[in-house]
Design a protein around this motif. Structure first.
Motif, PDB file in Angstrom:
ATOM      1  N   ASP A   1       0.855  -1.182   0.000  1.00 38.59           N
ATOM      2  CA  ASP A   1       0.000   0.000   0.000  1.00 38.59           C
ATOM      3  C   ASP A   1       0.893   1.234   0.000  1.00 38.59           C
ATOM      4  N   SER A   2       1.011   1.830  -1.152  1.00 39.93           N
ATOM      5  CA  SER A   2       1.813   3.047  -1.285  1.00 39.93           C
ATOM      6  C   SER A   2       0.924   4.263  -1.505  1.00 39.93           C
ATOM      7  N   SER A   3      -0.375   4.101  -1.197  1.00 36.69           N
ATOM      8  CA  SER A   3      -1.337   5.165  -1.493  1.00 36.69           C
ATOM      9  C   SER A   3      -1.016   6.466  -0.747  1.00 36.69           C
ATOM     10  N   LYS A   4      -0.523   6.358   0.483  1.00 37.08           N
ATOM     11  CA  LYS A   4      -0.196   7.578   1.237  1.00 37.08           C
ATOM     12  C   LYS A   4       0.898   8.366   0.538  1.00 37.08           C
TER      13      LYS A   4
ATOM     14  N   THR B   1       9.015   5.845  -0.494  1.00 39.42           N
ATOM     15  CA  THR B   1       9.363   4.614   0.208  1.00 39.42           C
ATOM     16  C   THR B   1       8.989   4.670   1.685  1.00 39.42           C
ATOM     17  N   ILE B   2       9.189   5.795   2.326  1.00 42.17           N
ATOM     18  CA  ILE B   2       8.876   5.896   3.756  1.00 42.17           C
ATOM     19  C   ILE B   2       7.371   5.838   4.022  1.00 42.17           C
ATOM     20  N   ASN B   3       6.574   6.038   2.987  1.00 45.15           N
ATOM     21  CA  ASN B   3       5.115   5.998   3.136  1.00 45.15           C
ATOM     22  C   ASN B   3       4.499   4.781   2.453  1.00 45.15           C
ATOM     23  N   THR B   4       5.306   3.759   2.197  1.00 46.48           N
ATOM     24  CA  THR B   4       4.827   2.531   1.571  1.00 46.48           C
ATOM     25  C   THR B   4       5.001   1.366   2.524  1.00 46.48           C
TER      26      THR B   4
ATOM     27  N   LEU C   1       4.579  15.693 -19.101  1.00 50.70           N
ATOM     28  CA  LEU C   1       5.936  15.229 -18.825  1.00 50.70           C
ATOM     29  C   LEU C   1       6.570  16.060 -17.717  1.00 50.70           C
ATOM     30  N   GLY C   2       6.289  17.365 -17.722  1.00 51.53           N
ATOM     31  CA  GLY C   2       6.787  18.225 -16.662  1.00 51.53           C
ATOM     32  C   GLY C   2       6.223  17.835 -15.303  1.00 51.53           C
ATOM     33  N   PHE C   3       4.939  17.534 -15.277  1.00 50.94           N
ATOM     34  CA  PHE C   3       4.311  17.069 -14.033  1.00 50.94           C
ATOM     35  C   PHE C   3       4.961  15.767 -13.563  1.00 50.94           C
ATOM     36  N   LYS C   4       5.231  14.871 -14.499  1.00 53.18           N
ATOM     37  CA  LYS C   4       5.863  13.592 -14.161  1.00 53.18           C
ATOM     38  C   LYS C   4       7.228  13.823 -13.510  1.00 53.18           C
ATOM     39  N   LYS C   5       8.012  14.730 -14.059  1.00 53.05           N
ATOM     40  CA  LYS C   5       9.340  15.006 -13.507  1.00 53.05           C
ATOM     41  C   LYS C   5       9.220  15.578 -12.097  1.00 53.05           C
ATOM     42  N   GLU C   6       8.253  16.450 -11.885  1.00 55.25           N
ATOM     43  CA  GLU C   6       8.051  17.021 -10.552  1.00 55.25           C
ATOM     44  C   GLU C   6       7.611  15.935  -9.567  1.00 55.25           C
ATOM     45  N   TYR C   7       6.741  15.061 -10.021  1.00 49.96           N
ATOM     46  CA  TYR C   7       6.276  13.954  -9.172  1.00 49.96           C
ATOM     47  C   TYR C   7       7.444  13.060  -8.767  1.00 49.96           C
ATOM     48  N   THR C   8       8.302  12.735  -9.738  1.00 50.64           N
ATOM     49  CA  THR C   8       9.444  11.853  -9.462  1.00 50.64           C
ATOM     50  C   THR C   8      10.358  12.460  -8.406  1.00 50.64           C
ATOM     51  N   LYS C   9      10.543  13.770  -8.459  1.00 51.92           N
ATOM     52  CA  LYS C   9      11.364  14.445  -7.450  1.00 51.92           C
ATOM     53  C   LYS C   9      10.704  14.364  -6.078  1.00 51.92           C
ATOM     54  N   GLU C  10       9.403  14.546  -6.033  1.00 48.11           N
ATOM     55  CA  GLU C  10       8.675  14.423  -4.773  1.00 48.11           C
ATOM     56  C   GLU C  10       8.774  12.994  -4.228  1.00 48.11           C
ATOM     57  N   ALA C  11       8.696  12.021  -5.143  1.00 48.52           N
ATOM     58  CA  ALA C  11       8.713  10.614  -4.732  1.00 48.52           C
ATOM     59  C   ALA C  11      10.045  10.228  -4.091  1.00 48.52           C
ATOM     60  N   ASP C  12      11.124  10.871  -4.492  1.00 51.38           N
ATOM     61  CA  ASP C  12      12.421  10.589  -3.880  1.00 51.38           C
ATOM     62  C   ASP C  12      12.381  10.843  -2.371  1.00 51.38           C
ATOM     63  N   THR C  13      11.529  11.771  -1.970  1.00 48.18           N
ATOM     64  CA  THR C  13      11.424  12.126  -0.554  1.00 48.18           C
ATOM     65  C   THR C  13      10.320  11.346   0.165  1.00 48.18           C
ATOM     66  N   TYR C  14       9.176  11.196  -0.496  1.00 50.51           N
ATOM     67  CA  TYR C  14       7.986  10.750   0.231  1.00 50.51           C
ATOM     68  C   TYR C  14       7.518   9.317  -0.050  1.00 50.51           C
TER      69      TYR C  14
ATOM     70  N   ASP D   1      14.186  -4.350  -0.458  1.00 52.38           N
ATOM     71  CA  ASP D   1      15.469  -4.506   0.241  1.00 52.38           C
ATOM     72  C   ASP D   1      15.312  -4.401   1.754  1.00 52.38           C
ATOM     73  N   ILE D   2      14.263  -3.739   2.191  1.00 53.75           N
ATOM     74  CA  ILE D   2      14.012  -3.610   3.624  1.00 53.75           C
ATOM     75  C   ILE D   2      13.488  -4.916   4.208  1.00 53.75           C
ATOM     76  N   HIS D   3      12.752  -5.674   3.402  1.00 54.46           N
ATOM     77  CA  HIS D   3      12.007  -6.822   3.918  1.00 54.46           C
ATOM     78  C   HIS D   3      12.515  -8.190   3.451  1.00 54.46           C
ATOM     79  N   PHE D   4      13.267  -8.225   2.359  1.00 53.09           N
ATOM     80  CA  PHE D   4      13.656  -9.512   1.781  1.00 53.09           C
ATOM     81  C   PHE D   4      15.157  -9.544   1.509  1.00 53.09           C
ATOM     82  N   PRO D   5      15.740 -10.743   1.458  1.00 51.00           N
ATOM     83  CA  PRO D   5      17.158 -10.848   1.112  1.00 51.00           C
ATOM     84  C   PRO D   5      17.404 -10.454  -0.338  1.00 51.00           C
ATOM     85  N   THR D   6      18.627 -10.110  -0.640  1.00 50.79           N
ATOM     86  CA  THR D   6      19.001  -9.724  -2.001  1.00 50.79           C
ATOM     87  C   THR D   6      18.668 -10.835  -2.989  1.00 50.79           C
ATOM     88  N   GLY D   7      18.045 -10.451  -4.095  1.00 52.48           N
ATOM     89  CA  GLY D   7      17.728 -11.423  -5.135  1.00 52.48           C
ATOM     90  C   GLY D   7      16.513 -12.269  -4.859  1.00 52.48           C
ATOM     91  N   PHE D   8      15.723 -11.908  -3.853  1.00 45.12           N
ATOM     92  CA  PHE D   8      14.540 -12.706  -3.518  1.00 45.12           C
ATOM     93  C   PHE D   8      13.581 -12.784  -4.701  1.00 45.12           C
TER      94      PHE D   8
END
Length: 216
Positions: A16-19, A82-85, A67-80, A121-128
């Motif tokens: 659930d990455s909706s947040k 993984t920690i909210n998934t 495409l511009g919106f996508k680039k802005e979203y990707t920058k936001e996603a770098d911050t918000y 990578d947080i939950h499973f071994p490498t290459g799972f």
């Protein structure tokens, strides 16, 4: 049917990455004055490409603007993102059980591959996971079966022994286009009656039901 390969959608299927998604969309949309878009409207676009989602939410069709919106979203996603998934409660157990049974496991998503890998990578071994196909790995996004068929080819899997699991009608259409068995999961915002319109072997309340599919 005995399945030897299980391929999963990611958002609303394994996690659930909706947040995080809502936060990133909200930040970009607000910056451009789109303050009336609801969280539910954003959630209903999960699983589509970012360009398609922004077009649906804003009505904009211009490719450069999207495409511009996508680039802005990707920058936001770098911050918000993984920690909210979070993984769904049964995800880790079910994937581990399937792996113990000798099954091949993969993910087919419109999400960037590295973003999925960050959480795994947080939950499973490498290459799972045997394969992860992200949005950057295909020319045509779902419901094109390109990513699904690519994963099957890379794994040397037998199509008749492969099951694709997803939460949306886009996932159902993807499986249908690739002529691969489909199981729907009700973790997301797509109701059972919508998934029931497509060929499927099961519509599941949660992933635990995967362990019983071979016994039907």
């Amino acid at each position: 049917m005995h399945y030897t390969t299980y391929l999963f959608d990611f958002d609303y299927t394994l996690a659930d990455s909706s947040k995080g998604i809502v936060t990133c969309f909200r930040n970009v949309l607000t910056q451009h004055g789109y303050i009336q878009v609801t969280d539910d409207a954003i959630k209903r676009t999960i699983g589509k490409t970012l360009e398609e989602s922004f077009s649906i939410l804003t009505g904009i069709k211009d490719e450069n603007t999207l495409l511009g919106f996508k680039k802005e979203y990707t920058k936001e996603a770098d911050t918000y993102m993984t920690i909210n998934t979070v993984l769904f409660p049964e995800t880790k157990f079910i994937l581990t059980e399937l792996k113990k049974q000798g099954a091949q496991l993969g993910i087919i998503s419109t999400k960037y591959r590295f973003r999925i890998q960050e959480l795994l990578d947080i939950h499973f071994p490498t290459g799972f996971m045997d394969i992860i196909v992200g949005g950057e790995d295909v020319q045509l996004p779902k419901p094109s079966p390109e990513g699904l068929l690519y994963a099957i080819q890379c794994l040397g899997a037998k199509p008749l022994e492969t099951l694709y699991i997803g939460d949306s009608t886009v996932d159902a259409e993807t499986a249908q286009a690739g002529q691969i068995d489909f199981a729907g999961i009700l973790h997301g915002v797509t109701p059972a009656y919508e998934l029931n319109k497509y060929p499927h072997v099961q519509i599941m309340a949660n992933l635990n039901e995967l362990l019983n599919l071979d016994k039907r």
